[in-house]
Design a protein around this motif. Structure first.
Motif, PDB file in Angstrom:
ATOM      1  N   THR A 140       0.780  -1.436   0.150  1.00 34.05           N
ATOM      2  CA  THR A 140       0.049   0.202  -0.187  1.00 34.05           C
ATOM      3  C   THR A 140       0.962   1.337   0.061  1.00 34.05           C
ATOM      4  OG1 THR A 140       0.004  -0.088   2.323  1.00 34.05           O
ATOM      5  CG2 THR A 140      -2.082  -1.069   1.106  1.00 34.05           C
ATOM      6  N   ALA A 141       2.247   1.228  -0.054  1.00 31.18           N
ATOM      7  CA  ALA A 141       3.017   2.401   0.034  1.00 31.18           C
ATOM      8  C   ALA A 141       2.787   3.108  -1.095  1.00 31.18           C
ATOM      9  CB  ALA A 141       4.364   1.963   0.102  1.00 31.18           C
ATOM     10  N   PRO A 142       2.515   4.515  -1.141  1.00 31.64           N
ATOM     11  CA  PRO A 142       2.558   5.437  -2.349  1.00 31.64           C
ATOM     12  C   PRO A 142       3.936   5.306  -3.021  1.00 31.64           C
ATOM     13  CG  PRO A 142       1.850   6.537  -0.256  1.00 31.64           C
ATOM     14  CD  PRO A 142       2.360   5.086   0.165  1.00 31.64           C
ATOM     15  N   ASP A 143       4.010   5.587  -4.393  1.00 31.44           N
ATOM     16  CA  ASP A 143       5.300   5.285  -4.990  1.00 31.44           C
ATOM     17  C   ASP A 143       6.472   6.060  -4.565  1.00 31.44           C
ATOM     18  OD1 ASP A 143       3.989   3.644  -6.869  1.00 31.44           O
ATOM     19  OD2 ASP A 143       3.669   5.200  -8.402  1.00 31.44           O
ATOM     20  N   PRO A 144       6.295   7.266  -3.967  1.00 33.22           N
ATOM     21  CA  PRO A 144       7.488   8.027  -3.374  1.00 33.22           C
ATOM     22  C   PRO A 144       7.849   7.245  -2.028  1.00 33.22           C
ATOM     23  CG  PRO A 144       5.335   9.582  -3.911  1.00 33.22           C
ATOM     24  CD  PRO A 144       4.937   8.226  -4.015  1.00 33.22           C
ATOM     25  N   ASP A 145       7.042   6.594  -1.451  1.00 34.01           N
ATOM     26  CA  ASP A 145       7.460   5.940  -0.157  1.00 34.01           C
ATOM     27  C   ASP A 145       8.032   4.598  -0.220  1.00 34.01           C
ATOM     28  OD1 ASP A 145       6.716   8.394   1.040  1.00 34.01           O
ATOM     29  OD2 ASP A 145       4.852   7.524   1.671  1.00 34.01           O
ATOM     30  N   VAL A 146       7.866   4.189  -1.387  1.00 27.40           N
ATOM     31  CA  VAL A 146       8.462   2.643  -1.749  1.00 27.40           C
ATOM     32  C   VAL A 146       9.864   2.296  -1.125  1.00 27.40           C
ATOM     33  CG1 VAL A 146       8.718   0.737  -3.357  1.00 27.40           C
ATOM     34  CG2 VAL A 146       6.479   2.063  -3.450  1.00 27.40           C
ATOM     35  N   ASP A 147      10.833   3.108  -1.670  1.00 24.09           N
ATOM     36  CA  ASP A 147      12.175   2.881  -1.319  1.00 24.09           C
ATOM     37  C   ASP A 147      12.347   2.753   0.128  1.00 24.09           C
ATOM     38  OD1 ASP A 147      12.357   2.862  -3.907  1.00 24.09           O
ATOM     39  OD2 ASP A 147      13.986   4.519  -4.121  1.00 24.09           O
ATOM     40  N   ARG A 148      11.800   3.831   0.833  1.00 26.71           N
ATOM     41  CA  ARG A 148      11.961   3.799   2.501  1.00 26.71           C
ATOM     42  C   ARG A 148      11.416   2.671   3.060  1.00 26.71           C
ATOM     43  NH1 ARG A 148       8.751   6.181   5.905  1.00 26.71           N
ATOM     44  NH2 ARG A 148       7.588   7.327   4.393  1.00 26.71           N
TER      45      ARG A 148
END
Length: 199
Positions: A140-148
């Motif tokens: 469910t992570a938004p794209d900008p938060d996937v790496d973190r």
């Protein structure tokens, strides 16, 4: 029956109950490589075979079955984020982790049938270990938060593997399994340091 028996019982409990969780720090510039022990021919010189002269104890079987489940979960984690990772270094590290664990998984699955009756029946299920929430977080992570999210989820997961492997080195009987555990402890520790050290 004394200290070793208590250690074996403790590690069995840790292996069965604590297969996920954690958190360290720091960052060496090394991409972990697949453990060479995992590339040994599982059929001819598997753990517990005459080739290494050691029998496989119950604790060795518990470790292998637990690590099979743990590696299967690692591959799930990487697959969930693979196509969404933006950072090239993180993508490279995730690919190295995937290759390493697929190789080790193949070897461990090949070794288990040599452990004697009941080894397959005791196969460890990784469901319900408390990291399903981590998988949901990645999904469910938004794209900008996937790496973190991937760095945090994978670092916790790999730290748990390092802890399990470290415990196995202390009490395992089969030398080939203990050698694999040493390599797992080293590679997962390095991976955690890289994951925690990535900005």
């Amino acid at each position: 029956m004394s200290r070793r028996t208590r250690l074996v019982s403790l590690v069995a409990a840790v292996l069965l109950a604590g297969a996920c969780g954690g958190s360290p720090t720091s960052s060496p510039p090394v991409v972990p490589q697949p453990a060479p022990a995992a590339t040994a021919s599982a059929g001819s010189a598997g753990a517990g075979s005459a080739a290494d002269g050691d029998t496989m104890s119950g604790i060795d079987v518990v470790f292998l079955t637990t690590m099979v489940g743990h590696s299967e979960r690692t591959l799930q984690i990487v697959a969930l984020a693979r196509d969404r990772v933006r950072d090239d270094a993180l993508r490279t590290l995730a690919a190295a982790i995937e290759a390493t664990e697929a190789d080790e998984l193949s070897a461990m699955r090949g070794w288990l049938p040599t452990a004697g009756p009941g080894a397959g029946a005791g196969a460890h299920q990784h469901d319900g270990h408390g990291d399903d929430g981590a998988l949901d977080r990645l999904r469910t992570a938004p794209d900008p938060d996937v790496d973190r999210a991937l760095r945090e989820v994978l670092a916790d997961h790999q730290r748990a593997a390092a802890d399990l492997a470290r415990a196995q080195v202390g009490v395992g009987r089969n030398e080939q399994v203990r050698d694999l555990a040493r390599r797992i402890e080293q590679s997962r520790t390095a991976e955690v340091e890289l994951l925690r050290g990535t900005p």
